[in-house]
Motif scaffolding. Structure first.
Motif, PDB file in Angstrom:
ATOM      1  N   VAL A   1      80.121 113.526 -46.420  1.00 33.04           N
ATOM      2  CA  VAL A   1      79.526 114.838 -46.238  1.00 33.04           C
ATOM      3  C   VAL A   1      80.398 115.608 -45.252  1.00 33.04           C
ATOM      4  O   VAL A   1      80.946 115.020 -44.307  1.00 33.04           O
ATOM      5  N   TYR A   2      80.516 116.898 -45.484  1.00 34.34           N
ATOM      6  CA  TYR A   2      81.374 117.727 -44.660  1.00 34.34           C
ATOM      7  C   TYR A   2      80.553 118.827 -43.974  1.00 34.34           C
ATOM      8  O   TYR A   2      79.548 119.289 -44.511  1.00 34.34           O
ATOM      9  N   LEU A   3      81.044 119.246 -42.839  1.00 30.02           N
ATOM     10  CA  LEU A   3      80.486 120.421 -42.167  1.00 30.02           C
ATOM     11  C   LEU A   3      81.668 121.326 -41.811  1.00 30.02           C
ATOM     12  O   LEU A   3      82.451 121.003 -40.917  1.00 30.02           O
ATOM     13  N   GLN A   4      81.791 122.398 -42.575  1.00 28.31           N
ATOM     14  CA  GLN A   4      82.835 123.385 -42.300  1.00 28.31           C
ATOM     15  C   GLN A   4      82.291 124.356 -41.260  1.00 28.31           C
ATOM     16  O   GLN A   4      81.248 124.983 -41.486  1.00 28.31           O
ATOM     17  N   MET A   5      83.021 124.487 -40.165  1.00 31.95           N
ATOM     18  CA  MET A   5      82.585 125.352 -39.076  1.00 31.95           C
ATOM     19  C   MET A   5      83.639 126.428 -38.851  1.00 31.95           C
ATOM     20  O   MET A   5      84.792 126.112 -38.535  1.00 31.95           O
ATOM     21  N   ASN A   6      83.236 127.658 -39.020  1.00 34.17           N
ATOM     22  CA  ASN A   6      84.146 128.790 -38.852  1.00 34.17           C
ATOM     23  C   ASN A   6      83.700 129.664 -37.686  1.00 34.17           C
ATOM     24  O   ASN A   6      82.560 129.581 -37.226  1.00 34.17           O
ATOM     25  N   SER A   7      84.601 130.508 -37.229  1.00 33.97           N
ATOM     26  CA  SER A   7      84.311 131.451 -36.137  1.00 33.97           C
ATOM     27  C   SER A   7      83.660 130.730 -34.957  1.00 33.97           C
ATOM     28  O   SER A   7      82.628 131.156 -34.434  1.00 33.97           O
ATOM     29  N   LEU A   8      84.265 129.650 -34.558  1.00 33.44           N
ATOM     30  CA  LEU A   8      83.674 128.825 -33.509  1.00 33.44           C
ATOM     31  C   LEU A   8      83.629 129.555 -32.177  1.00 33.44           C
ATOM     32  O   LEU A   8      84.519 130.365 -31.853  1.00 33.44           O
ATOM     33  N   LYS A   9      82.582 129.247 -31.427  1.00 31.58           N
ATOM     34  CA  LYS A   9      82.350 129.861 -30.128  1.00 31.58           C
ATOM     35  C   LYS A   9      82.301 128.778 -29.053  1.00 31.58           C
ATOM     36  O   LYS A   9      81.995 127.618 -29.362  1.00 31.58           O
ATOM     37  N   PRO A  10      82.564 129.117 -27.821  1.00 31.03           N
ATOM     38  CA  PRO A  10      82.478 128.115 -26.752  1.00 31.03           C
ATOM     39  C   PRO A  10      81.113 127.423 -26.705  1.00 31.03           C
ATOM     40  O   PRO A  10      81.039 126.221 -26.391  1.00 31.03           O
ATOM     41  N   GLU A  11      80.068 128.129 -27.056  1.00 30.05           N
ATOM     42  CA  GLU A  11      78.733 127.520 -27.034  1.00 30.05           C
ATOM     43  C   GLU A  11      78.521 126.516 -28.160  1.00 30.05           C
ATOM     44  O   GLU A  11      77.491 125.845 -28.212  1.00 30.05           O
TER      45      GLU A  11
END
Length: 122
Positions: free
Chosen positions: A79-89
């Motif tokens: 299973v994948y989790l694509q994370m875009n526009s990442l933020k410090p939080e």
């Protein structure tokens, strides 16, 4: 029983992307809902996303449904989790978990991976 191993974490600048993977060696992987959760220092565990056994249904935390996408490849037992526009939080340890229902709460999942660290610098 299913064993889960997360990978793909790391250090990324704000605005960048990462793709996390959750791999399993279990023969019954395709029969499990897979959820993603994260734990940041000083905070409670937080639901991020979940995907149904066949991948046709997904749940997201309200704050992540635009930036994050869950997908799965049952042939690869991953299973994948694509994370875009990442933020410090978004900085946290990210865990995948296997359960039988598509739910947002951690107690609904029976098996957990060891986690992978995601650090987003500003």
């Amino acid at each position: 029983q299913v064993q889960l191993v997360e990978s793909g974490g790391g250090l990324v600048q704000a605005g960048g992307s990462l793709r996390l993977s959750c791999a399993s060696s279990g023969r019954t992987f395709c029969s499990y809902v897979i959820g993603w959760f994260r734990l940041a220092p000083g905070k409670e565990r937080e639901f991020v996303a979940a995907i149904s056994q066949g991948g046709g249904n997904r749940l997201y935390a309200d704050s992540e449904k635009v930036r994050f996408t869950a997908s799965r490849d049952n042939a690869k037992k991953t299973v994948y989790l694509q994370m875009n526009s990442l933020k410090p939080e978004d900085t946290a340890v990210y865990y995948c978990a296997a359960g039988s229902r598509l739910v947002r709460y951690g107690t609904g999942y029976n098996y957990w991976g060891q986690g992978t660290q995601v650090t987003v610098s500003s």
